[in-house]
Design a protein around this motif. Structure first.
Motif: not given
Length: 274
Positions: A130-131, A163-164, A196-199, A204-210
């Motif tokens: 996450f960092n 949308e995640f 804001y938090n969910t955006a 982050i999900a896109n970057r970590l592919k999770v």
């Protein structure tokens, strides 16, 4: 966004001039910190003028687990003001003319509160991931873009669904959210995440592919959600009120990420008496 700073100073002065009885302040619950602890800390602080002309000994504190409960208490008269992060207070003021600024919590101006993610202490790999994602988003200006879009200059329909991304076969990370602090964090009655938090989480999900799964918990239940294994991550407020005061709202056994949003002012919000 409405320009409320000049108005705030005027209302502070008007409110302070008429205030003589104890003012009860509603605040979000804090872990490892009681209402009496908060009053004591406020009394010992060198920044004592929460309201102009009102001594800090005239302030009482009541904790609430949700913003909804705080608003209900305000409407019933159980509290006279709510202490809220500046962006949350501004959102309320801009979307409901029943509220007005009653003062500024000057105690926070020389300190800072930040938004972070919390993890179990033995989950350092996830914390690092996450960092790294936050560092990448900061470097590319994504954090600033999201802050501008959702907080500093919110666009229309800021609380529209987020949308995640979906990554079939990849791990799922469960994140505990309060859904309780628009525009930072919001979950619609139908369970749809927004704000804001969910955006930020979607990025982050896109970057970590999770894959991301949200669960809704009250403020005081975030640590329990992590400790019980219900959640892998929780949104967290980090209070950095004084160098001599430890992180008062991070229970033992938890670790937090780098901050991704900071504010220095809390607004006192009360009912707009017409």
């Amino acid at each position: 966004m409405k320009k409320i700073f000049a108005l705030s100073l005027l209302v502070v002065m008007l409110f302070a001039a008429s205030a003589s009885a104890t003012v009860t302040v509603g605040r979000h619950s804090m872990l490892n910190f009681t209402e009496s602890d908060m009053v004591k800390l406020m009394q010992e602080s060198t920044h004592r003028e929460f309201f102009v002309g009102l001594d800090v000994t005239d302030i009482a504190i009541k904790f609430y687990d949700t913003l909804v409960l705080m608003q209900m208490a305000l409407n019933k008269g159980d509290v006279q003001v709510l202490s809220l992060p500046q962006c949350v207070a501004e959102y309320m003021l801009n979307n409901n003319n029943n509220y007005a600024i009653k003062g500024i919590d000057w105690w926070f101006i020389s300190s800072a509160c930040t938004l972070n993610f919390a993890f179990l202490e033995d989950n350092k790999t996830l914390q690092k991931n996450f960092n790294d994602a936050l560092d990448d988003m900061k470097r590319l200006g994504v954090l600033g873009m999201l802050e501008h879009k959702y907080i500093t200059d919110p666009e229309p329909n800021t609380l529209s669904p987020v949308e995640f991304p979906k990554f079939p076969g990849e791990p799922t990370i469960t994140v505990a959210v309060t859904g309780d602090l628009p525009p930072i964090d919001y979950i619609a009655p139908d369970g749809t995440p927004a704000g804001y938090n969910t955006a930020l989480l979607a990025e982050i999900a896109n970057r970590l592919k999770v894959n991301i799964k949200l669960i809704n918990v009250e403020t005081g239940a975030r640590a329990a959600a992590l400790q019980s294994g219900r959640a892998d991550v929780a949104f967290w407020f980090q209070s950095n009120m004084d160098e001599t005061i430890p992180a008062i709202d991070v229970p033992q056994g938890l670790i937090i990420s780098k901050p991704y949003y900071k504010w220095n002012e809390q607004y006192f919000i009360g009912l707009n008496k017409k």
